[in-house]
Design an enzyme around this catalytic site. Structure first.
Site, PDB file in Angstrom:
ATOM      1  N   HIS A 145      16.242  -5.308 -13.044  1.00 39.72           N
ATOM      2  CA  HIS A 145      15.586  -5.124 -11.744  1.00 39.72           C
ATOM      3  C   HIS A 145      14.175  -5.715 -11.779  1.00 39.72           C
ATOM      4  CE1 HIS A 145      14.225  -2.692  -8.175  1.00 39.72           C
ATOM      5  NE2 HIS A 145      13.076  -2.754  -8.847  1.00 39.72           N
ATOM      6  N   GLU A 146      13.418  -5.395 -12.822  1.00 39.21           N
ATOM      7  CA  GLU A 146      12.045  -5.895 -12.924  1.00 39.21           C
ATOM      8  C   GLU A 146      12.013  -7.399 -13.153  1.00 39.21           C
ATOM      9  OE1 GLU A 146       9.789  -4.075 -11.965  1.00 39.21           O
ATOM     10  OE2 GLU A 146      10.786  -2.122 -12.075  1.00 39.21           O
ATOM     11  N   HIS A 149      12.246  -9.056  -9.894  1.00 36.71           N
ATOM     12  CA  HIS A 149      10.964  -9.191  -9.196  1.00 36.71           C
ATOM     13  C   HIS A 149      10.232 -10.445  -9.650  1.00 36.71           C
ATOM     14  CE1 HIS A 149      10.764  -5.629  -6.781  1.00 36.71           C
ATOM     15  NE2 HIS A 149      10.863  -4.784  -7.795  1.00 36.71           N
ATOM     16  N   GLU A 225      12.602  -4.731  -2.852  1.00 32.39           N
ATOM     17  CA  GLU A 225      13.322  -3.813  -3.733  1.00 32.39           C
ATOM     18  C   GLU A 225      14.832  -4.018  -3.643  1.00 32.39           C
ATOM     19  OE1 GLU A 225      12.090  -1.846  -6.122  1.00 32.39           O
ATOM     20  OE2 GLU A 225      10.253  -2.871  -5.533  1.00 32.39           O
TER      21      GLU A 225
END
Length: 299
Positions: A145-146, A149, A225
């Site tokens: 997930h990070e 980003h 997100e």
């Protein structure tokens, strides 16, 4: 309610300091004998508005490390740290980016963040609590997930959006101050607001318009997100990503758990219901994120 912190707080501080300094020094070329020069005002606001945002972006990693106490893993000291480095390196290859710095910060809540001024100079960090509570596949999903980003360039895009908004915040704040000054002059044929009055109106207007601009920034943050969740599902598996979000949801429902901190970067916020909270929330509700993953094609 901490909603505008780290990047946003630094950005606002830079803008306010610039406004104060320039006003005190009299360096405001958009004012002349005929009133406001709109073209000069817009250029002036763009230079300093975008400048504040870029400064925030360039020092975001430095601020994040020091504000969270993140310890970057230079050489792994145990199996967990080695696994973290190897996992982030693998996910970075999948994402086509240079491996970010990897760190751990001493928070007991499950949390994580990614920051940095460009894709190939980023930092990904997880909390000690997250490592202790989550299964390895769930930690991997959070890391994915990070990395999402970083690969999506979210911090750079956020900085550009904030820079544009800064421009209009400064622009309209000075127009408001000028209109108030002219109104007072016409009423009493006096000196209008005066130096301190004009300065005070500009600062108050910048704060008010800045809060409105934050709603737009928060909307983009919520949007990013969903994209990062999709990246996590793609590289770590949808079941693992849903499992990680489900575990976070369970923690948020425990009394005295998951304080609303590090909202500019973290993955564990968004459990809001009130209208104002929802407007300023940097993350969507976890239920919405889980639902979106279940409806996606990543399995």
């Amino acid at each position: 309610m901490m909603r505008i912190i780290l990047f946003l707080a630094t950005n606002l501080a830079v803008i306010l300091v610039a406004s104060i300094t320039l006003r005190l020094l009299g360096v405001e070329p958009y004012l002349n004998a005929n009133g406001l020069n709109m073209n000069a005002l817009l250029i002036f606001c763009f230079v300093f508005g975008m400048g504040g945002s870029m400064i925030s972006l360039f020092i975001s990693k430095w601020i994040a490390k020091r504000s969270t106490g993140t310890q970057v893993i230079e050489q792994p000291r145990n199996a967990t740290e080695k696994w973290l480095l190897d996992t982030v390196a693998e996910l970075s290859r999948d994402a086509g980016i240079k491996t970010p710095e990897v760190g751990i910060f001493p928070a007991q809540q499950s949390n994580a963040f990614a920051t940095g001024w460009k894709k190939d100079d980023a930092l990904v960090a997880v909390s000690a609590g997250l490592l202790n509570r989550m299964k390895p596949e769930e930690v991997r999903a959070v890391l994915a997930h990070e990395i999402g980003h970083v690969a999506n360039g979210d911090m750079v895009t956020l900085a550009l959006i904030q820079g544009v908004l800064n421009t209009f915040v400064m622009f309209f704040a000075r127009i408001v101050a000028h209109l108030v000054d002219n109104f007072l002059r016409s009423r009493d044929d006096g000196g209008g607001l005066g130096f301190l009055g004009y300065f005070a109106v500009v600062i108050v207007a910048e704060i008010v318009f800045g809060l409105i601009a934050s709603i737009i920034v928060a909307w983009f943050s919520r949007f990013r997100e969903y994209r990062a969740d999709a990246a996590g599902a793609k590289w770590a598996g949808s079941a693992a990503m849903i499992g990680a979000l489900g575990r976070l949801k369970a923690e948020t429902e425990m009394p005295d758990q998951m304080p609303d901190t590090l909202t500019a970067f973290a993955i564990t916020t968004g459990q809001t219901r009130k209208v104002m909270e929802r407007l300023f929330a940097s993350h969507p509700p976890l239920d919405d994120r889980i639902r979106a993953l279940k409806e996606s094609s990543y399995r």
